[in-house]
Design an enzyme around this catalytic site. Structure first.
Site, mmCIF file in Angstrom:
data_model
loop_
_atom_site.group_PDB
_atom_site.id
_atom_site.type_symbol
_atom_site.label_atom_id
_atom_site.label_comp_id
_atom_site.label_asym_id
_atom_site.label_seq_id
_atom_site.Cartn_x
_atom_site.Cartn_y
_atom_site.Cartn_z
ATOM 1 N N ASP A 24 0.820 -1.213 0.000
ATOM 2 C CA ASP A 24 0.000 0.000 0.000
ATOM 3 C C ASP A 24 0.853 1.261 0.000
ATOM 4 O O ASP A 24 0.341 2.372 0.128
ATOM 5 C CB ASP A 24 -0.908 0.014 1.234
ATOM 6 C CG ASP A 24 -0.113 -0.039 2.536
ATOM 7 O OD1 ASP A 24 0.810 -0.867 2.632
ATOM 8 O OD2 ASP A 24 -0.412 0.738 3.459
ATOM 9 N N TYR B 225 1.412 0.320 16.173
ATOM 10 C CA TYR B 225 2.772 0.765 16.440
ATOM 11 C C TYR B 225 2.818 1.645 17.681
ATOM 12 O O TYR B 225 1.859 2.356 17.988
ATOM 13 C CB TYR B 225 3.316 1.561 15.252
ATOM 14 C CG TYR B 225 3.517 0.738 14.008
ATOM 15 C CD1 TYR B 225 4.741 0.127 13.760
ATOM 16 C CD2 TYR B 225 2.498 0.588 13.077
ATOM 17 C CE1 TYR B 225 4.945 -0.626 12.612
ATOM 18 C CE2 TYR B 225 2.690 -0.163 11.938
ATOM 19 C CZ TYR B 225 3.909 -0.773 11.704
ATOM 20 O OH TYR B 225 4.100 -1.526 10.574
ATOM 21 N N LYS C 231 -0.006 -6.601 13.946
ATOM 22 C CA LYS C 231 1.329 -6.313 13.425
ATOM 23 C C LYS C 231 1.942 -5.194 14.246
ATOM 24 O O LYS C 231 1.280 -4.216 14.577
ATOM 25 C CB LYS C 231 1.226 -5.887 11.961
ATOM 26 C CG LYS C 231 2.505 -5.315 11.355
ATOM 27 C CD LYS C 231 2.253 -4.846 9.933
ATOM 28 C CE LYS C 231 3.472 -4.199 9.314
ATOM 29 N NZ LYS C 231 3.224 -3.775 7.902
#
Length: 262
Positions: free
Chosen positions: A24, A143, A173
């Site tokens: 992406d 994150y 992730k």
């Protein structure tokens, strides 16, 4: 977890482990190496063993003919490096749109610790609610990222992955903390599968050593973009990463299997 979500999760992984190649980056970085002829790159990485590829919704028509029966994930937010704040990820699609373009899962990026965390918390919650209605798995890219935040700090990463589970993600992730010992805290912070980001390319041995460390710490694979799709031989590096993720290979064995120099 409903039957549809469970079935679709099986399409984006193998036996509970995941090798996803996100592409992406055309939104974030523009048409960089590996993305201009994205059809050839998708073909190469899926022949190399990628379980799934990930793009924004507008690329779906270029994905399906070239993914060699691999899974397909549609990413639902984004930002650019030339905009005012790259951490300010805005909605770019919906779960319903992902269904229409043939996705097997959706993904959403959140920066825990950033100024935009409150809005992104709300948006991720809305995505997981909509996804539940459609039986669509959600990959949360969680994150630890913001002012004064150490992006590799295991405590912060553990907080980020737990937050993603608490909001309804199925797979999480995050960044790699740098070593297996500290990353074990991250994987133990959630009952969901944790996969690592690739980050900036650092060379084949370092890339594979990070994957090996994450797997040794209880990780479930990788979502690795530039280190794979910008590689001089995307099929070979995908083969090497797959060997570690799916066959429990050592770094040396993976390099040898893929025909890559150390």
């Amino acid at each position: 977890m409903n039957a549809g979500t469970r079935a679709r999760l099986e399409r984006i992984g193998t036996d509970g482990n995941y090798l996803t190649v996100p592409m992406d980056h055309g939104v974030t970085l523009g048409p960089v190496k590996g993305l201009k002829d994205i059809e050839s790159t998708i073909d190469a990485v899926t022949r190399g063993g990628a379980d799934a590829v990930l793009t924004q919704k507008g690329i779906a028509g270029r994905v399906h003919p070239n993914k060699n029966d691999a899974g397909y994930i549609v990413h639902l937010n984004g930002s650019t490096v030339i905009g005012p704040d790259e951490n300010d990820k805005r909605m770019t699609g919906s779960v319903e749109e992902a269904v229409r373009v043939g996705a097997d899962a959706v993904s959403f990026h959140i920066n825990v610790g950033s100024d935009h965390e409150p809005d992104q918390l709300t948006m991720l919650s809305e995505v997981t609610k909509e996804a539940e209605r459609y039986g669509m798995p959600v990959l949360a890219m969680a994150y630890a990222r913001g002012p004064g935040v150490d992006e590799q700090d295991a405590e912060s990463l553990g907080h980020a992955v737990r937050l993603a589970e608490e909001l309804g993600a199925d797979v999480v992730k995050t960044a790699y903390s740098g070593d297996a010992e500290s990353f074990a805290h991250v994987t133990e912070s959630t009952a969901k599968p944790v996969i690592i980001a690739g980050g900036s390319p650092e060379g084949d041995r370092t890339t594979l050593a990070n994957v090996r460390g994450a797997m040794d710490a209880g990780g479930a694979g990788v979502s690795m973009g530039r280190s794979i799709f910008q590689h001089d031989d995307p099929e070979a590096i995908a083969t090497a990463v797959s060997a570690v993720v799916h066959d429990d290979a050592s770094v040396d064995d993976a390099l040898e299997r893929a025909g890559l120099d150390a």
